[in-house]
Design an enzyme around this catalytic site. Structure first.
Site, mmCIF file in Angstrom:
data_model
loop_
_atom_site.group_PDB
_atom_site.id
_atom_site.type_symbol
_atom_site.label_atom_id
_atom_site.label_comp_id
_atom_site.label_asym_id
_atom_site.label_seq_id
_atom_site.Cartn_x
_atom_site.Cartn_y
_atom_site.Cartn_z
ATOM 1 N N ASP A 1 0.860 -1.193 0.000
ATOM 2 C CA ASP A 1 0.000 0.000 0.000
ATOM 3 C C ASP A 1 0.903 1.252 0.000
ATOM 4 O O ASP A 1 2.093 1.161 0.342
ATOM 5 C CB ASP A 1 -0.851 -0.083 1.288
ATOM 6 C CG ASP A 1 -1.948 0.956 1.376
ATOM 7 O OD1 ASP A 1 -2.422 1.417 0.330
ATOM 8 O OD2 ASP A 1 -2.339 1.294 2.519
ATOM 9 N N HIS B 1 -8.514 9.206 5.296
ATOM 10 C CA HIS B 1 -7.699 8.212 5.990
ATOM 11 C C HIS B 1 -7.816 8.391 7.498
ATOM 12 O O HIS B 1 -7.978 9.522 7.975
ATOM 13 C CB HIS B 1 -6.221 8.391 5.632
ATOM 14 C CG HIS B 1 -5.855 7.877 4.280
ATOM 15 N ND1 HIS B 1 -5.347 8.687 3.295
ATOM 16 C CD2 HIS B 1 -5.907 6.633 3.756
ATOM 17 C CE1 HIS B 1 -5.101 7.947 2.225
ATOM 18 N NE2 HIS B 1 -5.435 6.701 2.472
ATOM 19 N N GLY C 1 -9.411 4.762 3.072
ATOM 20 C CA GLY C 1 -10.109 5.333 4.223
ATOM 21 C C GLY C 1 -11.379 4.563 4.538
ATOM 22 O O GLY C 1 -12.416 5.146 4.875
HETATM 23 P P1 13P Z 1 -8.748 3.626 7.370
HETATM 24 O O1 13P Z 1 -7.725 3.877 8.420
HETATM 25 O O2 13P Z 1 -9.826 4.625 7.324
HETATM 26 O O3 13P Z 1 -9.320 2.251 7.469
HETATM 27 O O4 13P Z 1 -8.006 3.743 5.950
HETATM 28 C C1 13P Z 1 -7.069 2.809 5.508
HETATM 29 C C2 13P Z 1 -6.406 3.141 4.230
HETATM 30 O O5 13P Z 1 -6.968 3.750 3.354
HETATM 31 C C3 13P Z 1 -5.014 2.669 4.032
HETATM 32 O O6 13P Z 1 -4.530 2.919 2.750
#
Ligand code: 13P
Length: 303
Positions: A84, A197, A234
């Site tokens: 990621d 995020h 997110g």
């Molecule tokens: P969250 O923390 O809202 O779950 O988002 C994770 C994310 O998008 C990592 O790339």
């Protein structure tokens, strides 16, 4: 055993079937085992992933350590390993040797990768993404990139959420999305349509996330402009009706971090085993209650 399908094909299968591949961040290595176990126990297919900031600011240790841990706990019917966010410019505005790091990830066996040039002007984001796509595609590895501003990782104060959402500031522009996909050859596109995020700074990382909404109209316009699977970042705390609508409208991967990280952090100082069970419980809740996924591996990656 199923044949080892490439993650590119698995994403296309999810898109075609109108379902979603959830992708889970691993900021602490012991979180990986319950993530894989919950996917297997619920029969769902998902990605196990790490973002660069998770080995810099959390305890994921590094690309190699995550890969090694994955090799120990993976279940190829239910999981693949994804990298990621490797940003070109990070949340602290520092330049990152992104091409070197992403090349190393491909060499280590990551099965899909994300380059994040979303803090750059359009043309520079295209150029950086294209470089990564050329490198990864020569090894058969699919690439995700981001266009638009999914906020939240930055440390500074954020404008009130409703103001942000109403203004549509930073939302991905459909025409730009079309050009971006054409010019880069990217496999999956992460878009900004209202999600944020989870905060990661020490001061804010334990806070409950705002309940985000999504602009389904914006997503539909993007969907009409591009033909690749669309990714939603997110994923924690978005109002459920919006998530369901988003999946119907081309979101084929949803990233989830905060929903499983906070339960782990709440218990890890007393017992790692207890913290792992908290991750498992949170996983089952996300899969069953938030995403309504049951036995998705039967469709996405059948034996
Ligand atoms: P969250 O923390 O809202 O779950 O988002 C994770 C994310 O998008 C990592 O790339």
């Amino acid at each position: 055993m199923s044949s080892h399908r490439n993650t590119r094909e698995l994403m296309l299968r999810a898109l075609e079937a109108g379902t979603v591949i959830p992708a889970f961040n691993i900021p602490y290595l012991p979180m990986m085992e319950p993530v894989v176990r919950a996917l297997r126990d619920t029969g769902n297919f998902g990605l196990v992933m790490v973002a660069r900031l998770e080995w810099i600011k959390f305890e994921a240790k590094g690309l190699r350590e995550i890969r090694d841990q994955y090799e120990e706990v993976k279940d190829e019917q239910y999981t693949r390993l994804h990298l990621d966010h490797v940003p070109v410019i990070d949340e602290d505005q520092l330049r990152v040797p992104y091409l070197e790091e992403l090349t190393q990830a491909v060499e280590l066996g990551y099965e899909s990768i994300m380059v994040d040039g979303s803090r750059l002007p359009f043309g520079e984001n295209v150029a950086a993404t294209k470089r990564v796509v050329d490198m990864a595609h020569s090894a058969g590895i699919p690439v995700e990139a981001e266009l638009g501003a999914v906020m939240g990782h930055e440390d500074g104060p954020m404008p009130p959420y409703e103001e942000l959402f109403a203004s549509g500031k930073g939302f991905t522009d459909p025409e730009e999305a079309k050009r971006f996909v054409e010019e880069t050859g990217v496999d999956w596109l992460s878009v900004a349509i209202g999600s944020v995020h989870g905060a990661i700074s020490a001061a804010k990382k334990n806070e409950k996330k705002v309940e985000a909404r999504l602009s389904i109209e914006q997503l539909q316009a993007i969907r009409r402009a591009v033909d690749v699977p669309i990714v939603l970042h997110g994923g924690t705390g978005i109002r459920k009706t919006y998530i369901m609508e988003a999946i119907k409208n081309g979101i084929a991967k949803i990233n989830v971090a905060t929903a499983i990280r906070q339960p782990y952090e709440a218990h890890r100082e007393t017992s790692v085993e207890r913290a792992q069970e908290a991750v498992y419980d949170a996983m089952v809740k996300v899969l069953h209650e938030e995403l309504e996924l049951r036995n998705s591996a039967d469709i996405i990656n059948p034996l």
